[in-house]
Motif scaffolding. Structure first.
Motif, PDB file in Angstrom:
ATOM      1  N   UNK A  90       2.287 -49.550  31.387  1.00  0.00           N
ATOM      2  CA  UNK A  90       3.099 -48.543  30.692  1.00  0.00           C
ATOM      3  C   UNK A  90       4.014 -47.875  31.708  1.00  0.00           C
ATOM      4  N   UNK A  91       5.206 -47.559  31.274  1.00  0.00           N
ATOM      5  CA  UNK A  91       6.145 -46.894  32.183  1.00  0.00           C
ATOM      6  C   UNK A  91       6.736 -45.685  31.482  1.00  0.00           C
ATOM      7  N   UNK A  92       6.589 -44.545  32.128  1.00  0.00           N
ATOM      8  CA  UNK A  92       7.165 -43.327  31.568  1.00  0.00           C
ATOM      9  C   UNK A  92       8.208 -42.778  32.537  1.00  0.00           C
ATOM     10  N   UNK A  93       9.123 -42.017  32.016  1.00  0.00           N
ATOM     11  CA  UNK A  93      10.172 -41.427  32.849  1.00  0.00           C
ATOM     12  C   UNK A  93      10.093 -39.917  32.763  1.00  0.00           C
ATOM     13  N   UNK A  94      10.157 -39.271  33.922  1.00  0.00           N
ATOM     14  CA  UNK A  94      10.246 -37.810  33.899  1.00  0.00           C
ATOM     15  C   UNK A  94      11.578 -37.403  34.506  1.00  0.00           C
TER      16      UNK A  94
END
Lengths: 131, 76
Positions: free
Chosen positions: B3-7
């Motif tokens: 999973x890849x999330x962006x902040x």
């Protein structure tokens, strides 16, 4: 944990110095380095729930920090506590002189009142910096 | 599947992007990736340093215009 602990002695109420102390404490704590902070003299005023006058006293750099919305020192200390091993002690002598109780400080920040002798004794095993 | 999330920490100053990354790493699984968007040059240097110290992994670091894209994989 084998890392040398960091001990921070805070006595100035200047925003710039408190900002730097908070940055050092938070970054060290999240870098798996235990941190203890001893808050004394004019620095205790910064951490009051309802400080008399402006909490953020300082020079030109204080204004820049506020204008640019740099992370707030109190938030940084709280993040350090939440994400690492960080404890804050309010100097019992400074509290007595200023007539402060633990309830007068910002919630969920100060672990307890403490004495300088114990703090310095503990700090013999680590690195001490003063702001 | 990773999973890849962006902040998005554009406009935030040091150590804001690092602290936000660390808080978010607590919420994801080992092997997941987090991309930090930052305009703070200091954070672009500090985040990989912190990642190395605490033994996560910097997957990539790229500057596009004024924005740093730092991708970190949670390793533990």
């Amino acid at each position: 944990m084998s890392t040398t602990s960091l001990y921070i002695l805070m006595c100035s109420g200047e925003h710039e110095k408190i900002q730097m102390a908070a940055m050092a404490a938070a970054v060290a704590a999240v870098s798996e380095r235990p941190v203890e902070v001893f808050i004394s003299m004019n620095a205790v005023k910064f951490f009051q729930k309802n400080p008399a006058g402006n909490r953020y006293s300082g020079g030109e750099f204080s204004k820049l920090l506020l204008d640019k919305k740099a992370p707030d020192p109190i938030d940084l200390f709280k993040q350090g506590k939440m994400l690492g091993e960080l404890k804050l002690y309010a100097c019992s002598m400074a509290m007595d002189v200023a007539g402060l109780e633990l309830d007068d400080f910002v919630d969920d920040l100060i672990d307890s009142a403490g004495g300088l002798t114990k703090f310095l004794s503990d700090a013999e095993t680590g690195q001490l910096v003063v702001f | 599947m990773v999973a890849k999330t962006t902040i998005d920490m554009r406009g935030a100053f040091c150590p804001g992007p690092l602290m936000e990354l660390i808080a978010n790493l607590k919420l994801v699984e080992i092997g997941d990736e987090i991309e930090v968007l930052s305009t703070d040059k200091g954070s672009a240097m500090d985040i990989p340093e912190w990642v190395k110290k605490v033994k996560h992994e910097t997957v990539s670091i790229e500057q596009i215009g004024d924005i740093w894209h730092i991708v970190v994989k949670k390793m533990k």
